[in-house]
Design a protein around this motif. Structure first.
Motif, short mmCIF file in Angstrom:
data_model
loop_
_atom_site.label_atom_id
_atom_site.label_comp_id
_atom_site.label_asym_id
_atom_site.label_seq_id
_atom_site.Cartn_x
_atom_site.Cartn_y
_atom_site.Cartn_z
N PRO A 98 4.54 -1.00 -8.76
CA PRO A 98 4.13 -0.01 -7.37
C PRO A 98 4.91 -0.37 -6.27
O PRO A 98 5.01 -1.56 -5.87
N VAL A 99 5.37 0.88 -5.85
CA VAL A 99 6.08 0.56 -4.33
C VAL A 99 5.16 0.55 -3.29
O VAL A 99 4.14 1.62 -3.17
N THR A 100 4.94 -0.45 -2.25
CA THR A 100 4.06 -0.57 -1.34
C THR A 100 4.60 -0.18 0.15
O THR A 100 3.76 0.06 0.72
N VAL A 151 12.91 -1.43 0.40
CA VAL A 151 11.70 -1.08 -0.37
C VAL A 151 10.91 -2.44 -0.69
O VAL A 151 11.52 -3.26 -1.50
N SER A 152 9.79 -2.38 -0.65
CA SER A 152 8.85 -3.49 -1.18
C SER A 152 7.94 -2.89 -2.34
O SER A 152 7.55 -1.93 -2.21
N CYS A 153 7.89 -3.94 -3.10
CA CYS A 153 7.02 -3.69 -4.20
C CYS A 153 5.76 -4.95 -4.60
O CYS A 153 5.66 -5.63 -3.90
N SER A 154 4.93 -4.22 -5.30
CA SER A 154 3.58 -5.04 -5.41
C SER A 154 3.77 -6.26 -5.65
O SER A 154 2.54 -7.24 -5.58
N GLN A 161 12.34 9.29 -1.40
CA GLN A 161 11.43 8.92 -2.53
C GLN A 161 12.12 7.85 -3.21
O GLN A 161 13.28 7.62 -3.33
N VAL A 162 11.05 6.80 -3.88
CA VAL A 162 11.76 5.86 -4.63
C VAL A 162 11.31 6.18 -6.10
O VAL A 162 10.16 6.54 -6.35
N ASN A 186 16.47 -3.58 -9.59
CA ASN A 186 15.21 -3.38 -9.61
C ASN A 186 14.26 -4.34 -8.85
O ASN A 186 14.55 -5.40 -8.67
N CYS A 187 12.84 -4.03 -8.61
CA CYS A 187 12.05 -5.03 -7.96
C CYS A 187 11.11 -5.52 -8.93
O CYS A 187 10.40 -6.43 -8.88
#
Length: 222
Positions: free
Chosen positions: A153-155, A195-198, A146-147, A221-222
């Motif tokens: 938002p995590v994509t 982890v990729s973010c929007s 889990q992130v 953080n992203c």
């Protein structure tokens, strides 16, 4: 009890050209209790950031858990407030939010019950880093992660079991954990996680333990 990973983890933030832009949505909002820990997004043992309340979100915006942890700016007849998606609302009408009571009273009178609102996805604005957490039962034979605490938002969540040479995507489940499609593991006691973010940014965390319930706080953080 939550277990912490060994110290010495190195994390890298890879910045791309941001393309994050979401349209404002017109909908409605009602309210429920203030407890966010029992929602579908599985945010147990997670404290909401200061100034941010929780909300459930209806099927038209749920995206199979894809909005979990996202922050929304909600504008109602009496004001505006920022909330985090912590739960689904299967019975909600299209574009309906089920706000926590403390969020609802910031935008409307409690006696109104249901009000018209506008909302859009925004940065959570957190200075603290994102967190990754293994589900109970995680091991080299079963991957479930889990992130938490991401600004956007995590994509996608990808895993490398070969020192970042190749990456394999995982699938986000309704209960907000990323798992392999075949419900197996990566065959290693330690892996790298991306982890990729929007907003187009990625966070890479190497040397992540596959031990059950391990939680890692990334430096960024992203």
């Amino acid at each position: 009890m939550t277990k912490l990973s060994p110290l010495g983890l190195v994390s890298a933030l890879l910045a791309f050209s941001p393309s994050f832009a979401l349209a404002q949505i017109r909908g409605s909002a009602t309210f429920t209790g203030n407890d966010h820990t029992g929602g579908t997004c599985s945010l147990f043992n997670y404290t909401l950031p200061a100034g941010i309340s929780g909300t459930g979100i209806g099927p038209s915006n749920w995206a199979t858990g894809g909005k979990c942890g996202s922050c929304l700016q909600v504008r109602g007849p009496n004001g505006s407030t920022k909330v985090m998606v912590v739960d689904s609302c299967p019975s909600c009408l299209e574009n309906r939010l089920n706000l926590s009571e403390d969020a609802f009273v910031k935008i409307a009178d409690k006696a109104d019950g249901i009000v018209d609102v506008e909302f859009d996805v925004v940065s959570c604005g957190l200075n603290s880093p994102l967190i990754i957490r293994n589900k109970i039962g995680t091991s080299r034979w079963f991957f479930s992660m889990q992130v938490l605490n991401a600004n956007y938002p995590v994509t996608d969540l990808e895993v490398s079991a070969d020192d970042n040479r190749t990456w394999e995507s995982t699938v986000r489940q309704d209960y907000n954990f990323f798992e392999k499609e075949d419900k197996s593991g990566f065959g290693k006691d330690r892996v790298s996680v991306r982890v990729s973010c929007s907003n187009g940014n990625q966070v890479i965390i190497p040397n992540v333990s596959m031990e059950s319930e391990v939680q890692i706080v990334a430096p960024v953080n992203c």
